[in-house]
Design an enzyme around this catalytic site. Structure first.
Site, PDB file in Angstrom:
ATOM      1  N   ALA A  66      14.178 -22.626  31.815  1.00 13.92           N
ATOM      2  CA  ALA A  66      13.762 -24.227  31.753  1.00 13.92           C
ATOM      3  C   ALA A  66      12.678 -24.131  33.152  1.00 13.92           C
ATOM      4  O   ALA A  66      13.377 -24.167  35.057  1.00 13.92           O
ATOM      5  CB  ALA A  66      14.219 -25.675  31.663  1.00 13.92           C
ATOM      6  N   GLY A 112      16.983 -21.382  29.115  1.00 10.95           N
ATOM      7  CA  GLY A 112      16.959 -21.897  28.383  1.00 10.95           C
ATOM      8  C   GLY A 112      16.141 -20.209  27.570  1.00 10.95           C
ATOM      9  O   GLY A 112      15.343 -20.340  26.406  1.00 10.95           O
ATOM     10  N   GLU A 115      18.586 -19.578  25.739  1.00 12.63           N
ATOM     11  CA  GLU A 115      19.009 -19.845  24.385  1.00 12.63           C
ATOM     12  C   GLU A 115      17.480 -19.386  24.257  1.00 12.63           C
ATOM     13  O   GLU A 115      17.316 -19.744  22.109  1.00 12.63           O
ATOM     14  CB  GLU A 115      18.740 -21.234  24.889  1.00 12.63           C
ATOM     15  CG  GLU A 115      20.122 -22.118  26.175  1.00 12.63           C
ATOM     16  CD  GLU A 115      19.956 -23.338  25.974  1.00 12.63           C
ATOM     17  OE1 GLU A 115      20.408 -24.131  25.740  1.00 12.63           O
ATOM     18  OE2 GLU A 115      18.928 -23.847  26.360  1.00 12.63           O
ATOM     19  N   GLU A 135      23.232 -23.790  33.545  1.00  9.77           N
ATOM     20  CA  GLU A 135      23.112 -25.271  33.887  1.00  9.77           C
ATOM     21  C   GLU A 135      23.924 -26.384  34.442  1.00  9.77           C
ATOM     22  O   GLU A 135      23.803 -27.089  35.142  1.00  9.77           O
ATOM     23  CB  GLU A 135      23.046 -26.079  32.548  1.00  9.77           C
ATOM     24  CG  GLU A 135      21.404 -25.449  31.906  1.00  9.77           C
ATOM     25  CD  GLU A 135      22.112 -24.266  30.890  1.00  9.77           C
ATOM     26  OE1 GLU A 135      20.640 -24.165  30.050  1.00  9.77           O
ATOM     27  OE2 GLU A 135      22.813 -23.173  31.196  1.00  9.77           O
TER      28      GLU A 135
END
Length: 258
Positions: A66, A112, A115, A135
């Site tokens: 991200a 992300g 993901e 993360e």
């Protein structure tokens, strides 16, 4: 919506969606997620699209995470809203979509980005791919479905190790873990994804959609009933009658998606 961060191209019933922020290693900022959600919604609604391939621009990254700069001003409510919007508009849309979505993972798929790949129905990785959920190094946990989908794919122990250590794994390890379906040389990555998707597109489209829905229900209290319902509903389709007839007649079926 004018597209600035992704590329969308439809060829031979395949929609190619490319995250196009190569200078940022294709990081997912809010604008990119919004464009991705719109492109996915349109692709699922487009009768000319039978399946989707998602990849990243350039040789270095699928999506390297991200956009962390957007995290800085957030409080708990802002974090909740960010995760909910992304889940509802992108990640769940992919997973619950009625058409197959393949992630072609070229290079880094982190945070992300991993993901995003996890939400896809099938994953193909290049030999230089590196995957991880870093993360906890930021004092966070995965918020776009990583704790749930990774655990479902590779099991609790391995998922916890990846998440808690924040270590990256190689494409070969990902294949051993069951995180990806295939590993191939980078120059053959899209060819492999296309090969798989073209085979799926030769099958009955309504049955493919029913199978995705039934598999998504696996492990839930309604899983077996969902399978029974989807199995039964297939008998109301012209494609099922055509498939059975073609089998009996020893010919190739001509599926119409009806």
């Amino acid at each position: 919506m004018p597209l600035k961060n992704i590329l969308v191209e439809i060829r031979s019933r395949i929609c190619y969606i490319t995250i196009n922020r190569e200078s940022k290693l294709n990081a997912l900022n809010a604008a990119t997620l919004a464009e991705l959600g719109e492109a996915l919604t349109q692709s699922f609604a487009n009768a000319d699209v039978g399946g989707i391939i998602i990849t990243g621009s350039g040789p270095k990254a699928f999506v390297a995470g991200a956009d962390i700069a957007e995290f800085a001003p957030l409080n708990a409510e802002g974090g909740r809203q960010m995760a909910q919007v992304a889940q509802h508009q992108v990640f769940n849309v992919i997973e619950q979509g009625s058409k197959p979505v393949i992630a072609a993972i070229n290079g880094f798929a982190l945070g992300g980005g991993l993901e995003l790949a996890l939400a896809c129905h099938i994953r193909v990785a290049s030999t230089n791919a590196k995957m991880g959920l870093p993360e906890v190094t930021l004092g966070l946990i995965p918020g776009y479905g990583g704790t749930q989908r990774l655990t479902q794919l590779i099991g609790r122990g391995r998922a916890l190790e990846m998440i808690l250590t924040a270590d990256m794994i190689t494409a070969t390890q990902a294949l051993d873990f069951g995180l990806v379906n295939h590993v191939t040389e980078q120059e053959l990555l899209l060819n492999k994804a296309e090969e798989i998707l073209e085979k799926i597109l030769s099958r009955a489209p309504l049955a493919v959609a029913a199978a995705i829905k039934a598999v998504n229900a696996a492990g839930t209290p309604d899983g077996f009933e969902t399978e029974i319902d989807q199995f039964a509903d297939c008998f109301n389709t012209a494609d099922t009658r055509e498939g059975i007839s073609a089998f009996i007649d020893k010919r190739k079926p001509d599926f119409k998606g009806e």
